[in-house]
Design an enzyme around this catalytic site. Sequence first.
Site, PDB file in Angstrom:
ATOM      1  N   ASP A   1       0.752  -1.300  -0.018  1.00  0.00           N
ATOM      2  CA  ASP A   1       0.213  -0.013   0.172  1.00  0.00           C
ATOM      3  C   ASP A   1       0.767   1.186   0.161  1.00  0.00           C
ATOM      4  O   ASP A   1       2.110   1.071   0.853  1.00  0.00           O
ATOM      5  CB  ASP A   1      -0.650  -0.329   0.861  1.00  0.00           C
TER       6      ASP A   1
ATOM      7  N   TYR B   1       7.010  -9.743   7.174  1.00  0.00           N
ATOM      8  CA  TYR B   1       7.238  -8.361   7.055  1.00  0.00           C
ATOM      9  C   TYR B   1       7.048  -7.981   8.697  1.00  0.00           C
ATOM     10  O   TYR B   1       7.057  -9.156   9.745  1.00  0.00           O
ATOM     11  CB  TYR B   1       5.313  -7.694   7.456  1.00  0.00           C
TER      12      TYR B   1
END
Length: 297
Positions: A57, A115
């Site tokens: 994003d 992540y």
Amino acid sequence: MARLRLTIAYKGTDLHGWQVQEHATRPRPRTVQGVLEPIVSRMAGEQVRLHAAGRTDAGVHADGQVAHVDIPDHKLGVDWQKAINAQLPDDICILDVRRAADDFHARFDALGKRYTYRLWLTRRFIPPKLHGQVWATGPLDVYAMDRAARHLAGTHDFAAFQNQGTDVTSTVRTVHAIRRCPSGTLPAGALLTCSEPYTSWRCTGTHPDQPPATAGHPLAGIGLELVWSFEGDGFLKQMVRNMMGLLVAVGRGALAADDVPGIMATLDRSRAPATAPACGLTLSEVYYPPCDYPYAR
């Protein structure tokens, strides 16, 4: 045609994510794919399409994004890494380019992803080099966060941690490990080291149920960068940021660690805390066979 595999790093602060926004009004928002594809197309002598392991994003960073692209066979002799980097802005870098199998797919061949999320545990001062790359939360009860994280590890229905925007056939995912690791900004002698996966919990140097830091404690009253690592076979839209938002809510005392199973059981996004900011999140690694990924299917 020959298929190339690219490993890409980028600082997402001034980027609107990975995916080119073809239907956006001009000037189109600046994206990683939108920057890379014209460069690679010029070098290939034809229009190409890059396919990424994950569509990060706006504001999210990467130091291990992977993409594949098909180029004409006669272009294989080009030093693609050097040539692409020579044309890139400062916030995008090609870390590696190698030939891949013709059927390699950056997204569908991935075994798992890792992540990381970076927190800064004071609001008083953020070093300039960390601007746009950490979430400045203020002090947190990291031991309560540890207890909450244990409820997130494993195979669960994560519908309560999925933001709208992507159609999926199932919201069941497996989070293989959640770890927290202090960065080099920790003071000498601090108690925290990188924890074991919560699926086999062990905390080095202190007990996870130890009370939060108080005055005089090595973790109290100082600026700390704390890094959380999330490994899984796949993640829903903004799932990592939503898990981080929950952990921070627990760390601030807005929720109890034991509230997590109940929130998860509702399958209702509105019952979970707000999404953590994009700025702290980095796509750190994508795992492919053959590799030493310990959770390979």
